[in-house]
Design a protein around this motif. Sequence first.
Motif, PDB file in Angstrom:
ATOM      1  N   ASP A 117       0.815  -1.217   0.000  1.00  0.00           N
ATOM      2  CA  ASP A 117       0.000   0.000   0.000  1.00  0.00           C
ATOM      3  C   ASP A 117       0.849   1.269   0.000  1.00  0.00           C
ATOM      4  O   ASP A 117       0.345   2.365   0.216  1.00  0.00           O
ATOM      5  CB  ASP A 117      -0.955   0.000   1.198  1.00  0.00           C
ATOM      6  N   LYS A 118       2.144   1.132  -0.261  1.00  0.00           N
ATOM      7  CA  LYS A 118       3.056   2.272  -0.289  1.00  0.00           C
ATOM      8  C   LYS A 118       3.356   2.658  -1.734  1.00  0.00           C
ATOM      9  O   LYS A 118       3.804   1.824  -2.528  1.00  0.00           O
ATOM     10  CB  LYS A 118       4.364   1.948   0.429  1.00  0.00           C
ATOM     11  N   VAL A 119       3.129   3.930  -2.067  1.00  0.00           N
ATOM     12  CA  VAL A 119       3.328   4.395  -3.441  1.00  0.00           C
ATOM     13  C   VAL A 119       4.121   5.698  -3.438  1.00  0.00           C
ATOM     14  O   VAL A 119       3.820   6.615  -2.654  1.00  0.00           O
ATOM     15  CB  VAL A 119       1.980   4.621  -4.170  1.00  0.00           C
ATOM     16  N   GLY A 120       5.124   5.783  -4.306  1.00  0.00           N
ATOM     17  CA  GLY A 120       5.875   7.009  -4.503  1.00  0.00           C
ATOM     18  C   GLY A 120       5.766   7.456  -5.948  1.00  0.00           C
ATOM     19  O   GLY A 120       5.155   6.793  -6.791  1.00  0.00           O
ATOM     20  N   ALA A 121       6.362   8.596  -6.252  1.00  0.00           N
ATOM     21  CA  ALA A 121       6.344   9.145  -7.603  1.00  0.00           C
ATOM     22  C   ALA A 121       7.734   9.650  -7.948  1.00  0.00           C
ATOM     23  O   ALA A 121       8.470  10.145  -7.086  1.00  0.00           O
ATOM     24  CB  ALA A 121       5.328  10.268  -7.728  1.00  0.00           C
ATOM     25  N   MET A 122       8.076   9.531  -9.218  1.00  0.00           N
ATOM     26  CA  MET A 122       9.375   9.979  -9.715  1.00  0.00           C
ATOM     27  C   MET A 122       9.184  10.438 -11.148  1.00  0.00           C
ATOM     28  O   MET A 122       8.305   9.935 -11.859  1.00  0.00           O
ATOM     29  CB  MET A 122      10.382   8.819  -9.649  1.00  0.00           C
ATOM     30  N   GLY A 123       9.971  11.395 -11.584  1.00  0.00           N
ATOM     31  CA  GLY A 123       9.830  11.833 -12.958  1.00  0.00           C
ATOM     32  C   GLY A 123      10.951  12.746 -13.396  1.00  0.00           C
ATOM     33  O   GLY A 123      11.662  13.330 -12.572  1.00  0.00           O
ATOM     34  N   VAL A 124      11.117  12.849 -14.722  1.00  0.00           N
ATOM     35  CA  VAL A 124      12.147  13.693 -15.318  1.00  0.00           C
ATOM     36  C   VAL A 124      11.488  14.695 -16.263  1.00  0.00           C
ATOM     37  O   VAL A 124      10.531  14.382 -16.952  1.00  0.00           O
ATOM     38  CB  VAL A 124      13.187  12.854 -16.081  1.00  0.00           C
ATOM     39  N   CYS A 125      12.012  15.930 -16.259  1.00  0.00           N
ATOM     40  CA  CYS A 125      11.514  16.988 -17.150  1.00  0.00           C
ATOM     41  C   CYS A 125      10.034  17.277 -16.816  1.00  0.00           C
ATOM     42  O   CYS A 125       9.714  17.507 -15.656  1.00  0.00           O
ATOM     43  CB  CYS A 125      11.723  16.584 -18.601  1.00  0.00           C
ATOM     44  N   ILE A 126       9.127  17.229 -17.773  1.00  0.00           N
ATOM     45  CA  ILE A 126       7.723  17.407 -17.395  1.00  0.00           C
ATOM     46  C   ILE A 126       7.303  16.303 -16.430  1.00  0.00           C
ATOM     47  O   ILE A 126       6.457  16.512 -15.556  1.00  0.00           O
ATOM     48  CB  ILE A 126       6.781  17.428 -18.615  1.00  0.00           C
ATOM     49  N   LEU A 130       5.157  16.311 -13.043  1.00  0.00           N
ATOM     50  CA  LEU A 130       4.033  15.425 -12.772  1.00  0.00           C
ATOM     51  C   LEU A 130       4.245  14.637 -11.487  1.00  0.00           C
ATOM     52  O   LEU A 130       3.272  14.325 -10.780  1.00  0.00           O
ATOM     53  CB  LEU A 130       3.798  14.498 -13.954  1.00  0.00           C
ATOM     54  N   ALA A 131       5.494  14.308 -11.142  1.00  0.00           N
ATOM     55  CA  ALA A 131       5.761  13.669  -9.860  1.00  0.00           C
ATOM     56  C   ALA A 131       5.458  14.630  -8.711  1.00  0.00           C
ATOM     57  O   ALA A 131       4.885  14.244  -7.684  1.00  0.00           O
ATOM     58  CB  ALA A 131       7.211  13.194  -9.795  1.00  0.00           C
ATOM     59  N   ALA A 148      12.336  19.448 -12.837  1.00  0.00           N
ATOM     60  CA  ALA A 148      10.905  19.597 -13.135  1.00  0.00           C
ATOM     61  C   ALA A 148      10.622  20.922 -13.841  1.00  0.00           C
ATOM     62  O   ALA A 148      10.877  21.996 -13.293  1.00  0.00           O
ATOM     63  CB  ALA A 148      10.102  19.518 -11.838  1.00  0.00           C
ATOM     64  N   THR A 149      10.093  20.835 -15.042  1.00  0.00           N
ATOM     65  CA  THR A 149       9.793  22.036 -15.818  1.00  0.00           C
ATOM     66  C   THR A 149       8.399  22.573 -15.500  1.00  0.00           C
ATOM     67  O   THR A 149       7.536  21.862 -14.994  1.00  0.00           O
ATOM     68  CB  THR A 149       9.873  21.750 -17.324  1.00  0.00           C
TER      69      THR A 149
END
Length: 245
Positions: A117-126, A130-131, A148-149
């Motif tokens: 039940d553990k959720v994270g977020a990661m992202g590059v650029c846009i 979104l993360a 993050a743009t």
Amino acid sequence: MIIQQESVDIETPTGTMRTYVYCPQASGVYPSIIFYSEIFQQTAPIARTAAIMAGHGFVVLVPEVFHELNPIGTVLGYDDEGKDKGNQDKWTKPLEDHDSDTQALINFTASQDYCSDKVGAMGVCIGGHLAYRAALNNGIIAASCLYATDIHSNTLPCAQGNDSFTRTQDIKAELQMIWGKQDPHIPDEGRMAIHQNLLASGNVFSWHEFNASHAFMRDEGERYDPQLALRVYGMAVELFTRTLK
């Protein structure tokens, strides 16, 4: 850790969202990371990043971030044509539709017996944006946001007052903010505006600036910094191991 990969089609309020799932091959229950791509969707460098993170004991979900605007399976090229189309998509899709995508992804993890039940977020650029945006959802525990743009410039479509910069005070997740000081898309004044906003809003966050350009994590092209990329992968793994496991 050996991993496996499959694609699933997740229904969202704005249509079917192809999502690529990377997870450990060994049976077990693992925390999840939603990994938001660049404007080009799941390119080979994005797939390799997802595999690296999954190999540390996470279920990594890579959604097609512009699924409403392209045929399923669309991957844009790292060229002028791909950049123009990706930017057009970025300026067309409202942030509110990204929010409903995030909720659909969280719902998907809740329905899978191999996901905790553990959720994270990661992202590059846009995807970094979104993360950051995903962290508005109470189902997200931590977010690693890489260069993050459009947070500082408020250039993504949304209802008035619902932009990510203004909504920063509503983020409860721990944030990891990664920047390149030579990134022309997020200049000094833009980064400092975000930093001051995070301080004023009382967010829990870490802040890291490196001598690097935009997309220094992408292992294709002249801006790639392998040594720095390895360091940042380690930082992201540490964040998610500490907060999700």
